[in-house]
Design an enzyme around this catalytic site. Sequence first.
Site, PDB file in Angstrom:
ATOM      1  N   LYS A  85     -21.298  46.155  20.392  1.00 26.47           N
ATOM      2  CA  LYS A  85     -21.782  46.710  19.061  1.00 26.47           C
ATOM      3  C   LYS A  85     -22.050  45.711  17.901  1.00 26.47           C
ATOM      4  O   LYS A  85     -23.191  45.484  17.227  1.00 26.47           O
ATOM      5  CB  LYS A  85     -20.755  47.592  18.360  1.00 26.47           C
ATOM      6  CG  LYS A  85     -20.271  48.739  19.095  1.00 26.47           C
ATOM      7  CD  LYS A  85     -19.055  49.509  18.541  1.00 26.47           C
ATOM      8  CE  LYS A  85     -17.764  48.878  18.356  1.00 26.47           C
ATOM      9  NZ  LYS A  85     -17.096  48.488  19.478  1.00 26.47           N
ATOM     10  N   ARG A 142     -13.717  55.614  13.448  1.00 25.75           N
ATOM     11  CA  ARG A 142     -13.024  55.474  14.810  1.00 25.75           C
ATOM     12  C   ARG A 142     -12.234  56.562  15.304  1.00 25.75           C
ATOM     13  O   ARG A 142     -11.671  56.696  16.320  1.00 25.75           O
ATOM     14  CB  ARG A 142     -11.842  54.483  14.447  1.00 25.75           C
ATOM     15  CG  ARG A 142     -11.893  52.929  14.811  1.00 25.75           C
ATOM     16  CD  ARG A 142     -12.920  52.183  15.556  1.00 25.75           C
ATOM     17  NE  ARG A 142     -12.285  51.146  16.309  1.00 25.75           N
ATOM     18  CZ  ARG A 142     -12.687  49.825  16.451  1.00 25.75           C
ATOM     19  NH1 ARG A 142     -13.579  49.371  15.689  1.00 25.75           N
ATOM     20  NH2 ARG A 142     -12.064  48.959  17.190  1.00 25.75           N
ATOM     21  N   ARG A 178     -14.999  36.583  25.735  1.00 27.32           N
ATOM     22  CA  ARG A 178     -15.629  36.066  24.565  1.00 27.32           C
ATOM     23  C   ARG A 178     -14.936  35.153  23.698  1.00 27.32           C
ATOM     24  O   ARG A 178     -13.547  35.061  23.807  1.00 27.32           O
ATOM     25  CB  ARG A 178     -15.394  37.575  23.603  1.00 27.32           C
ATOM     26  CG  ARG A 178     -15.805  37.382  22.122  1.00 27.32           C
ATOM     27  CD  ARG A 178     -16.087  38.469  21.185  1.00 27.32           C
ATOM     28  NE  ARG A 178     -14.859  39.265  21.332  1.00 27.32           N
ATOM     29  CZ  ARG A 178     -14.834  40.549  20.952  1.00 27.32           C
ATOM     30  NH1 ARG A 178     -15.906  41.002  20.305  1.00 27.32           N
ATOM     31  NH2 ARG A 178     -13.922  41.427  20.844  1.00 27.32           N
ATOM     32  N   ARG A 196     -10.175  35.557  19.889  1.00 26.98           N
ATOM     33  CA  ARG A 196      -9.530  36.529  19.093  1.00 26.98           C
ATOM     34  C   ARG A 196      -8.299  36.849  19.508  1.00 26.98           C
ATOM     35  O   ARG A 196      -8.162  37.061  20.691  1.00 26.98           O
ATOM     36  CB  ARG A 196     -10.483  37.877  18.899  1.00 26.98           C
ATOM     37  CG  ARG A 196     -11.264  37.661  17.771  1.00 26.98           C
ATOM     38  CD  ARG A 196     -12.470  38.978  17.641  1.00 26.98           C
ATOM     39  NE  ARG A 196     -11.795  40.096  17.947  1.00 26.98           N
ATOM     40  CZ  ARG A 196     -12.672  41.262  17.806  1.00 26.98           C
ATOM     41  NH1 ARG A 196     -13.896  41.271  17.656  1.00 26.98           N
ATOM     42  NH2 ARG A 196     -12.000  42.458  17.840  1.00 26.98           N
ATOM     43  N   ARG A 253      -6.209  48.807  23.179  1.00 26.33           N
ATOM     44  CA  ARG A 253      -7.586  48.839  22.436  1.00 26.33           C
ATOM     45  C   ARG A 253      -8.124  49.943  23.188  1.00 26.33           C
ATOM     46  O   ARG A 253      -8.927  50.923  22.585  1.00 26.33           O
ATOM     47  CB  ARG A 253      -8.357  47.573  22.314  1.00 26.33           C
ATOM     48  CG  ARG A 253      -7.503  46.452  21.440  1.00 26.33           C
ATOM     49  CD  ARG A 253      -8.014  45.253  21.194  1.00 26.33           C
ATOM     50  NE  ARG A 253      -9.756  45.340  20.698  1.00 26.33           N
ATOM     51  CZ  ARG A 253     -10.366  44.245  21.080  1.00 26.33           C
ATOM     52  NH1 ARG A 253      -9.980  43.122  21.868  1.00 26.33           N
ATOM     53  NH2 ARG A 253     -11.611  44.407  20.606  1.00 26.33           N
TER      54      ARG A 253
HETATM   55  P1  AP5 Z   1     -19.526  42.296  20.803  1.00 25.44           P
HETATM   56  O1  AP5 Z   1     -20.716  42.387  20.571  1.00 25.44           O
HETATM   57  O2  AP5 Z   1     -18.581  41.460  20.048  1.00 25.44           O
HETATM   58  O3  AP5 Z   1     -18.745  43.650  21.186  1.00 25.44           O
HETATM   59  P2  AP5 Z   1     -18.096  44.553  19.973  1.00 25.44           P
HETATM   60  O4  AP5 Z   1     -18.455  46.129  20.683  1.00 25.44           O
HETATM   61  O5  AP5 Z   1     -18.483  44.400  18.759  1.00 25.44           O
HETATM   62  O6  AP5 Z   1     -16.667  44.167  20.442  1.00 25.44           O
HETATM   63  P3  AP5 Z   1     -15.210  44.484  19.447  1.00 25.44           P
HETATM   64  O7  AP5 Z   1     -14.208  43.926  20.275  1.00 25.44           O
HETATM   65  O8  AP5 Z   1     -15.842  43.482  18.145  1.00 25.44           O
HETATM   66  O9  AP5 Z   1     -15.330  45.873  19.103  1.00 25.44           O
HETATM   67  P4  AP5 Z   1     -13.845  46.319  18.593  1.00 25.44           P
HETATM   68  O10 AP5 Z   1     -14.416  47.835  18.271  1.00 25.44           O
HETATM   69  O11 AP5 Z   1     -12.802  46.448  19.095  1.00 25.44           O
HETATM   70  O12 AP5 Z   1     -13.396  45.519  17.332  1.00 25.44           O
HETATM   71  P5  AP5 Z   1     -13.505  45.603  15.690  1.00 25.44           P
HETATM   72  O13 AP5 Z   1     -13.767  44.350  15.297  1.00 25.44           O
HETATM   73  O14 AP5 Z   1     -14.449  46.707  15.531  1.00 25.44           O
HETATM   74  O15 AP5 Z   1     -19.699  41.733  22.487  1.00 25.44           O
HETATM   75  C1  AP5 Z   1     -18.448  41.389  23.308  1.00 25.44           C
HETATM   76  C2  AP5 Z   1     -18.651  40.085  24.142  1.00 25.44           C
HETATM   77  O16 AP5 Z   1     -19.696  40.541  24.991  1.00 25.44           O
HETATM   78  C3  AP5 Z   1     -19.223  39.101  23.421  1.00 25.44           C
HETATM   79  O17 AP5 Z   1     -18.613  37.934  23.939  1.00 25.44           O
HETATM   80  C4  AP5 Z   1     -20.774  39.171  23.497  1.00 25.44           C
HETATM   81  O18 AP5 Z   1     -21.405  37.644  23.460  1.00 25.44           O
HETATM   82  C5  AP5 Z   1     -20.829  39.715  24.928  1.00 25.44           C
HETATM   83  N1  AP5 Z   1     -21.923  40.612  25.230  1.00 25.44           N
HETATM   84  C6  AP5 Z   1     -22.400  41.404  24.025  1.00 25.44           C
HETATM   85  N2  AP5 Z   1     -23.717  42.221  24.644  1.00 25.44           N
HETATM   86  C7  AP5 Z   1     -23.528  41.670  26.120  1.00 25.44           C
HETATM   87  C8  AP5 Z   1     -24.714  41.927  27.005  1.00 25.44           C
HETATM   88  N3  AP5 Z   1     -25.701  42.926  26.818  1.00 25.44           N
HETATM   89  N4  AP5 Z   1     -24.568  41.327  28.075  1.00 25.44           N
HETATM   90  C9  AP5 Z   1     -23.652  40.608  28.519  1.00 25.44           C
HETATM   91  N5  AP5 Z   1     -22.705  40.032  27.292  1.00 25.44           N
HETATM   92  C10 AP5 Z   1     -22.791  40.626  26.285  1.00 25.44           C
HETATM   93  O19 AP5 Z   1     -11.930  45.896  15.444  1.00 25.44           O
HETATM   94  C11 AP5 Z   1     -10.924  44.950  15.767  1.00 25.44           C
HETATM   95  C12 AP5 Z   1      -9.653  45.823  15.417  1.00 25.44           C
HETATM   96  O20 AP5 Z   1      -9.963  46.061  13.762  1.00 25.44           O
HETATM   97  C13 AP5 Z   1      -9.238  47.253  15.863  1.00 25.44           C
HETATM   98  O21 AP5 Z   1      -8.675  46.819  17.022  1.00 25.44           O
HETATM   99  C14 AP5 Z   1      -8.384  47.675  14.701  1.00 25.44           C
HETATM  100  O22 AP5 Z   1      -7.084  47.383  14.594  1.00 25.44           O
HETATM  101  C15 AP5 Z   1      -9.114  47.200  13.545  1.00 25.44           C
HETATM  102  N6  AP5 Z   1     -10.133  48.322  12.866  1.00 25.44           N
HETATM  103  C16 AP5 Z   1     -11.492  48.054  12.909  1.00 25.44           C
HETATM  104  N7  AP5 Z   1     -12.299  49.070  12.371  1.00 25.44           N
HETATM  105  C17 AP5 Z   1     -11.322  49.927  12.239  1.00 25.44           C
HETATM  106  C18 AP5 Z   1     -11.419  51.365  11.908  1.00 25.44           C
HETATM  107  N8  AP5 Z   1     -12.732  51.956  11.400  1.00 25.44           N
HETATM  108  N9  AP5 Z   1     -10.434  51.790  11.626  1.00 25.44           N
HETATM  109  C19 AP5 Z   1      -9.260  51.580  11.975  1.00 25.44           C
HETATM  110  N10 AP5 Z   1      -8.927  50.225  12.459  1.00 25.44           N
HETATM  111  C20 AP5 Z   1     -10.018  49.453  12.576  1.00 25.44           C
END
Ligand code: AP5
Length: 241
Positions: free
Chosen positions: A29, A104, A143, A178, A189
Amino acid sequence: MEPRAGRLARFQARGIMRIILLGAPGSGKGTQAQRLVGSYGVPQISTGDLLREAVSRATPLGLTAKAAMDAGKLVDDATVLGMIRERMTQPDVRKGFILDGFPRNIAQAEALGRLLGELKMPLEAVVLLNLDLKVLFKRLTGRRICEGCGRVFNIYTAPAGALAHCDKCGEKARLIQRPDDREEVIGKRLEVFEAQTKPLIQYYKEAGLLRIVDADADVETVFKSIQGAVSGAVAGGAAQP
Ligand code: AP5
């Protein structure tokens, strides 16, 4: 039907994009949101990034959120919704937005629907980045983040040399992991995604907004699939497999 390239050009010319990127942790994402920002010039709104910023500044909100984040749980809805309302009412959002990691759960999706109704900014599409659990796990454990500028790398796919010197800030990269990318937290997660976020797939399918993209491809291929899915949404065409 109008060819895809024509629809895409018309969509780009209109300059408004209001979409949600939906997907499990590690589905790409954040990576794709950044690419879309570069091409369409609309802001990425990532609740994860907003929360991490609050944690790093040790604000009261950050201090409360940190425990839930480090444990792989969701931060409470009231905190996240307050943050989203504040961000969505800023002027740059008038030209569109890419929501990354929000909503979410169903309660957040309903609250978002009410907010967008108030602001008269209807959603155009919800793009699901579909990816197998095994691949998600590998992407998350691999990552790494440049401590200097926040650029995201992956130890499994980064080109030779990229892990030693960050190609964005040019510094000798200090790559960090992270806290929630530790193996013991990733399982939690993914569990939270299955239980709380996955029901949004059906929710947005029923709303006629869901577009599904195969995220198990290189970054550029996935980006093109998203563009195709989104341009189909704007033209009212069916981009669903
Ligand atoms: P990346 O693009 O970073 O993936 P992502 O989907 O953004 O993963 P996140 O872990 O950031 O998502 P998340 O939803 O768990 O975390 P968030 O920060 O929202 O890619 C991942 C890896 O793959 C990277 O190394 C990248 O280089 C690689 N990659 C990408 N595309 C690729 C491809 N095509 N091919 C190969 N490699 C690739 O949330 C974190 C925490 O915050 C949550 O756990 C929760 O505690 C809190 N939180 C956030 N939002 C909310 C909400 N709305 N409500 C409640 N709590 C929340």
